[in-house]
Design an enzyme around this catalytic site. Structure first.
Site, short mmCIF file in Angstrom:
data_model
loop_
_atom_site.label_atom_id
_atom_site.label_comp_id
_atom_site.label_asym_id
_atom_site.label_seq_id
_atom_site.Cartn_x
_atom_site.Cartn_y
_atom_site.Cartn_z
N ILE A 69 43.01 78.91 32.85
CA ILE A 69 42.10 77.89 32.94
C ILE A 69 41.01 78.32 33.94
O ILE A 69 39.95 77.54 33.98
CB ILE A 69 43.17 76.55 33.33
CG1 ILE A 69 42.11 75.36 33.07
CG2 ILE A 69 43.60 76.63 34.73
CD1 ILE A 69 41.77 75.11 31.64
N HIS A 70 41.50 78.89 34.90
CA HIS A 70 40.24 79.41 35.84
C HIS A 70 39.14 80.13 35.19
O HIS A 70 38.16 80.26 35.58
CB HIS A 70 40.74 80.28 36.92
CG HIS A 70 41.64 79.48 37.84
ND1 HIS A 70 42.38 79.93 39.06
CD2 HIS A 70 42.14 78.01 37.73
CE1 HIS A 70 42.86 78.91 39.67
NE2 HIS A 70 43.03 77.77 39.11
N ASN A 71 39.45 80.70 34.18
CA ASN A 71 38.39 81.49 33.11
C ASN A 71 37.60 80.26 32.53
O ASN A 71 36.45 80.61 32.25
CB ASN A 71 39.07 82.13 32.03
CG ASN A 71 38.20 82.94 31.09
OD1 ASN A 71 38.12 84.17 30.91
ND2 ASN A 71 37.16 82.16 30.57
#
Ligand code: HEM
Length: 496
Positions: A54-56
């Site tokens: 999700i940080h991507n």
């Protein structure tokens, strides 16, 4: 991108005042009574990969010009123990921008425009937590020598460099000076050592592959080696996400059917603001430390793990084994106290409640209610609390928190409360929102690793599983299950 019409979005005064306050809901609904482990036997590596992924794809960057403090109920045990009745928790609205109005944007404002929240990350799975989302960040992290990334050579293996000027690194806990945190491609990469260990593994894999490509292709310069290696790392992140992670979370995932230039890959606000935050309920109270012989050492409380680089001082191996040997918390309405009362600090000393923040973000982004979201999705609306969950305790908590009115239930809470779909770790509403996102993410990516032309570009990459990737880039890690997102079992045997 918005999939469904939003609640009215009016910068400044938007909150639906008929909804119960978010911290009240957090206290009544999300307070974790005792540890409940994953029904699907997912490991802690499952939630760590989810966080990495999700940080991507998403960062709803708070805008300091729009503070909207979260009211704390009077006499809240953690945030108002002296019963002052005037305590708040800091919250900043997500930065937003003018857009042309469409059927699914927020309501037209007096200036004739609509306003939508900005996601500052890439919608493509492009391993940007390793390289950053801009060339400038990538350049700061590259060594410009034989295609490699900068690393610090330590006694326990290569680690990311620290304190690189110009690379933005969050340090919300402020327990250690920011220049002691690792400089990686994504600002949240030090949020906990489990997450950081994934950054370390991929960074080492980059340099290992770059060495190999340099040896095999002596005519390649630094740029050629770097770009080819980056392409292989992107392939690995895509492959692990779809072939191992998503199949674990959703039970199965449809086959790839090729690229479609008309598919909009934009990350939906329903996915980031509601559905994919399911991961906050998977997090357990400790990061386990497992020794080479399989024995469990002294665990690190999540409270002490936030932005704590010292947890990796003796190498990443004990942390990585801990993530793989420990069953994660079940996806349900409950969120551990470490996240609900001690997020990045003690209450009164920076501590916050992630449950309240998720709900506030839902309302800030104008999420439809749970039932309205289901109607928009073409799913049957629920009429009774038992339609949401078969668990009587869950039904009671929801009924009490929302004063008996099922139409008020926030999308995030209702989604978490649902019984899991067959073989999946989430209920029907989140299942479909997550599926919709990842199908579009893949279909609209013209560099997707399964496309024949990309396969050709990447033919020197090594086909891999996450388990093998970890083994290659750690020191004497010992036996690991074939799929590290699931506990070892007869169908998921340990391999050496
Ligand atoms: C120790 C573990 C974790 C911590 C401390 C953490 C913390 C946070 C925080 C502080 C936010 C911003 C909240 C806000 O103000 O809106 C956030 C956002 C989010 N988190 Fe986590 N998280 C963790 C694990 C996870 C996991 C395991 C997942 C999913 C599998 C996840 C998914 C998300 C998503 C989807 C967002 C919204 C991203 C955005 O749009 O900005 N998180 N998390």
């Amino acid at each position: 991108m918005r999939l469904f019409p939003s609640l009215q979005f009016n910068p400044g005064v938007f909150l639906n005042s008929t909804l119960p306050p978010v911290r009240e809901i957090s206290n009544v609904v999300m307070d974790q009574p005792y540890q409940i482990v994953s029904a699907e036997k997912i490991t802690d590596m499952g939630n760590m990969w989810g966080q990495f992924l999700i940080h991507n794809m998403a960062f709803s960057k708070p805008d300091p010009n729009y503070p909207m403090p979260i009211p704390v109920p009077k006499c809240d045990a953690y945030f108002d123990p002296r019963c002052t009745g005037n305590m708040t928790m800091p919250y900043f609205r997500t930065g937003f921008t003018k857009v042309s109005c469409t059927k699914t944007t927020s309501t037209r404002q007096s200036d004739g425009f609509c306003y939508e929240q900005i996601n500052t990350m890439s919608s493509y799975i492009d391993a940007n937590p390793v390289y950053g989302t801009t060339k400038d960040t990538a350049d700061l992290l590259r060594s410009f020598d034989k295609g490699k990334m900068i690393v610090d050579h330590g006694p326990n293996g290569d680690m990311p460099p620290r304190g690189i000027s110009g690379v933005t690194i969050d340090n919300d806990a402020r327990r250690y000076p920011t220049d002691q945190l690792f400089s990686v491609g994504e600002r949240r990469g030090n949020e906990n050592p489990g997450l950081t260990s994934i950054h370390v593994v991929l960074l080492r894999e980059h340099n290992r592959l770059a060495d190999k490509f340099g040896r095999l292709n002596p005519q390649w310069d630094d740029e050629a080696i770097f770009q080819q290696t980056r392409s292989c790392i992107i392939e690995q992140v895509q492959k692990i996400s779809y072939e191992e992670y998503l199949t674990t979370i959703l039970g199965e995932f449809p086959q790839y059917t090729g690229y479609d230039e008309n598919t909009d890959v934009s990350v939906s606000t329903e996915f980031t603001t509601a559905a994919f935050r399911f991961g906050h309920s998977e997090v357990g109270p400790n990061i386990e430390m497992v020794n080479r012989d399989g024995s469990f050492g002294k665990p690190l409380s999540i409270r002490d793990a936030y932005f704590n680089p010292t947890a990796l001082d003796n190498g990443i191996e004990n942390v990585v084994r801990g993530l793989i040997y420990k069953q994660e918390a079940n996806v349900d309405i409950y969120i551990i106290s470490e996240l609900r009362n001690f997020l990045f600090g003690k209450p009164g000393q920076g501590g916050m409640d992630l449950g309240s923040r998720n709900l506030m973000r839902n309302r800030d982004h104008g999420m439809p209610s749970y039932n309205q979201m289901r109607r928009y999705m073409g799913l049957p609306a629920v009429n009774t609390w038992a339609d949401i969950s078969s668990d009587i305790e869950v039904q009671e908590r929801l009924r009490f928190a929302y004063h008996g009115d099922i139409e008020l239930v926030d999308a995030y809470v209702g989604g978490l409360a649902e019984d899991h779909m067959y073989k999946a770790a989430v209920g029907q509403t989140f299942y479909h929102l997550i599926l919709d996102q990842f199908v579009r993410t893949r279909k609209g990516d013209r560099f997707w690793y399964e496309l024949p032309e990309i396969r050709k570009v990447n033919e020197q990459c090594e086909s891999t599983s996450f388990s093998k990737l970890i083994r290659r880039n750690t020191n004497d890690i010992g036996p690991l299950p074939k799929n590290v997102f699931l506990l070892a079992s007869d169908s998921n045997p340990l391999e050496n």
